[in-house]
Scaffold this motif. Structure first.
Motif, PDB file in Angstrom:
ATOM      1  N   THR A   1       0.841  -1.191   0.000  1.00 25.48           N
ATOM      2  CA  THR A   1       0.000   0.000   0.000  1.00 25.48           C
ATOM      3  C   THR A   1       0.877   1.240   0.000  1.00 25.48           C
TER       4      THR A   1
ATOM      5  N   LEU B   1       1.090   5.072   0.346  1.00 25.99           N
ATOM      6  CA  LEU B   1       0.327   6.186   0.894  1.00 25.99           C
ATOM      7  C   LEU B   1       1.237   7.386   1.099  1.00 25.99           C
TER       8      LEU B   1
ATOM      9  N   THR C   1      -2.597  -5.786   5.394  1.00 27.08           N
ATOM     10  CA  THR C   1      -2.341  -4.558   4.649  1.00 27.08           C
ATOM     11  C   THR C   1      -0.916  -4.103   4.939  1.00 27.08           C
TER      12      THR C   1
ATOM     13  N   LEU D   1      -0.729   2.853   7.803  1.00 27.03           N
ATOM     14  CA  LEU D   1      -1.861   3.731   7.525  1.00 27.03           C
ATOM     15  C   LEU D   1      -1.629   5.137   8.065  1.00 27.03           C
TER      16      LEU D   1
ATOM     17  N   PHE E   1     -10.418   4.602   7.129  1.00 23.82           N
ATOM     18  CA  PHE E   1      -9.850   3.841   6.029  1.00 23.82           C
ATOM     19  C   PHE E   1     -10.798   2.714   5.628  1.00 23.82           C
TER      20      PHE E   1
ATOM     21  N   ILE F   1     -11.037  -0.775   3.519  1.00 23.63           N
ATOM     22  CA  ILE F   1     -10.111  -1.824   3.073  1.00 23.63           C
ATOM     23  C   ILE F   1     -10.895  -3.076   2.708  1.00 23.63           C
TER      24      ILE F   1
ATOM     25  N   LEU G   1      -6.250  -1.466   0.159  1.00 20.66           N
ATOM     26  CA  LEU G   1      -6.798  -0.159   0.505  1.00 20.66           C
ATOM     27  C   LEU G   1      -7.677   0.327  -0.637  1.00 20.66           C
TER      28      LEU G   1
ATOM     29  N   TYR H   1      -9.669   6.265   1.555  1.00 23.24           N
ATOM     30  CA  TYR H   1      -9.625   6.789   2.917  1.00 23.24           C
ATOM     31  C   TYR H   1     -10.263   8.158   2.925  1.00 23.24           C
TER      32      TYR H   1
END
Length: 552
Positions: free
Chosen positions: A232, A234, A464, A468, A496, A498, A511, A514
């Motif tokens: 993921t 981010l 995940t 986050l 979030f 998921i 993901l 969000y």
């Protein structure tokens, strides 16, 4: 001569003497007797509740015992009840307190507060006198690495004294009868070896027993965290500190694509600010609005109200509150502790609220419910004993009393790699989904924990590959949405979304989106989902909000 002298007494002297004799035999106190504010437990018998109980002057005619048998008028004071309000059975599952009583005819009548509101007087026989109510069965996992064990006080729903007042758990004498298991001086039963025991709880004439079993399979709960996490990417996402909260009320969210109105939340329910009387300082007496977790099942709402005095206690306790949302105007609940509602309106609300006894909640955000039960995974995020067992508590909705306790463990191969779940969601009476943040490997793991009888099995069902939130903020809520097969994870102002992948249609742990909500630094405290709907709780003040446009 004595008889004659009595017959010649003046009327005034005779009346005074007769009045003195009547009052001396009445056994009534002339004033209210004050006590410390205590919690009262209502019993199964129902008695009338009166608005007042006052000493009033009455006039009565009495006859002398002389041959003349003359009648004299005597003035005396008697206790008189006020208006009949309702029956005590209406408060069977409410939070009842008192700090004064009056004695009429040798019987105590307590002035009661119900869910924070002053009400009136009731015979003390309405309370559960010298009663011990405990969990009948406790089932512990065999955990050779558990250095603490099970706190026997967790099995207490309530114990009362001879006047129906709640007794502090520390005052209850607890003993253990077993060939293999022992209870420590601090009241803990070890789960390091299998065996059975009978726990006896005693205070004065109150006595009850509970059957405790440590299960035989020491390998129960050993599993493998072998799922490959979904990578993921981010940006650096940080949330504010809860210490900086303010009171703004903005409920729009910006989503992952930058849409400034990617979702919104709207208030559907304002919680009562408190459900206990003013001056409730002792821990078990105060029912605060510090809601940590919520759960909806149909129109049933349950909340875990943490006692803020226990905030740094790894065995943190508080109350659970049940609301029947079918029966109440959503914005009027907050008025319950006051007298702003008419008595009849207030009473109709009270009949649709149930407050649990003072109980272990842990972090209080692992709450779930089914048609008949509420479940709490009572773990705490400040515990350093990660190899200890995890405690699952089942509460009956009909009474809001604990009826069963289990412990279980989840290890990744061995006790060196335990999984402690601070957030979980109950799927049904035999299944829960739980969230674990593996901070050392920067990932979140999703576990399915299934119960068969009293045994538990655990399986990792997704992961995940991200923290986050980059600044180590704690998770404030976790839930699975069955309609869309997705997880939601809440932080202070972030949510979030998921993929769960439980139906095989979505990548487990991926993901999907969000949302950053402009909550004015009011932190999320708990998530719930029922059908397609998603709900979030905010504190300061406490309100539950419905999430819109997020599951579509």
């Amino acid at each position: 001569m004595r008889r004659f002298a009595l017959g010649m007494m003046t009327s005034a002297a005779l009346m005074a003497g007769l009045a003195s004799q009547v009052q001396a035999s009445s056994k009534d106190y002339s004033k209210s007797t004050k006590t410390d504010l205590v919690t009262k437990i209502m019993g199964n018998k129902s008695y009338q509740v009166y608005s007042s109980l006052k000493l009033e002057e009455v006039t009565k005619k009495v006859k002398t015992k002389t041959k003349e048998k003359k009648k004299y008028t005597v003035k005396k004071k008697e206790w008189k009840f006020g208006k009949k309000l309702t029956a005590s059975a209406d408060f069977r599952y409410a939070h009842v307190q008192s700090k004064s009583y009056k004695v009429k005819g040798g019987k105590r009548y307590y002035y009661i507060y119900v869910d924070g509101r002053p009400v009136g007087y009731v015979n003390e026989k309405a309370f559960a006198l010298s009663k011990a109510n405990v969990v009948s069965q406790v089932s512990l996992v065999n955990n050779p690495s558990d250095s603490v064990g099970f706190n026997a006080e967790d099995a207490i729903n309530y114990v009362t004294d001879q006047h129906g007042s709640l007794v502090d758990n520390d005052s209850v004498e607890i003993s253990c009868k077993s060939a293999k298991l022992n209870i420590s001086d601090t009241g803990y039963v070890s789960s390091r070896k299998a065996g059975t025991a009978v726990l006896t709880f005693k205070y004065g004439k109150a006595k009850a027993t509970s059957k405790l079993t440590v299960r035989g399979d020491a390998k129960e709960g050993i599993s493998s965290a072998g799922v490959t996490p979904v990578k993921t990417d981010l940006p650096k996402i940080e949330t504010w500190s809860a210490r900086d909260r303010a009171s703004s009320h903005k409920y729009w969210a910006t989503n992952m694509s930058g849409n400034a109105k990617g979702a919104d939340i709207e208030t559907i329910f304002y919680h009562p600010a408190v459900l206990s009387a003013p001056g409730s300082s002792n821990l078990e007496a105060k029912v605060s609005s510090a809601v940590q977790g919520i759960d909806f099942y149909d129109n049933d709402l349950v909340t875990s109200n943490l006692d803020l005095g226990q905030a740094d206690n790894w065995e943190a306790r508080g109350h659970m509150v049940y609301y029947n949302m079918r029966k109440v105007k959503e914005y009027n609940w907050q008025l319950i502790p006051s007298k702003m509602l008419s008595f009849n309106t207030w009473l109709s609300y009270i009949k649709n609220i149930k407050v649990s006894p003072y109980m272990k909640l842990g972090h209080g955000q692992s709450v779930g419910s089914t048609k008949k039960y509420v479940y709490v995974l009572a773990n705490w995020n400040r515990s350093n004993n990660w190899s200890n067992s995890q405690e699952l508590i089942r509460v009956k909705k009909s009474t809001m009393e604990i009826d069963k306790i289990w412990t279980f463990k989840v290890w990744n191969g061995s006790a060196k790699y335990p999984r402690i779940f601070l957030n979980a969601d109950v799927i049904d009476d035999n299944t829960l989904l739980a969230l674990f943040h593996n901070a050392s490997k920067h990932r979140y793991e999703y576990w399915k924990i299934s119960r068969n009888g009293d045994s538990f099995k655990a399986k990792e069902v997704g992961a995940t590959g991200s923290d986050l939130i980059s600044n180590s903020a704690e998770v404030q809520g976790f839930v699975w949405n069955s309609a869309y097969d997705v997880y939601y994870i809440a932080f202070n102002d972030y949510l979030f979304k998921i993929g769960a992948g439980l139906d095989g249609k979505t990548d487990a742990g991926k993901l999907l989106n969000y949302y950053k909500f402009d909550t004015g630094r009011r932190e999320f405290e708990g998530l719930s989902s029922y059908g397609p709907e998603l709900y979030v709780n905010l504190n300061h003040p406490t309100e539950t909000l419905k999430v819109n446009h997020i599951t579509k």
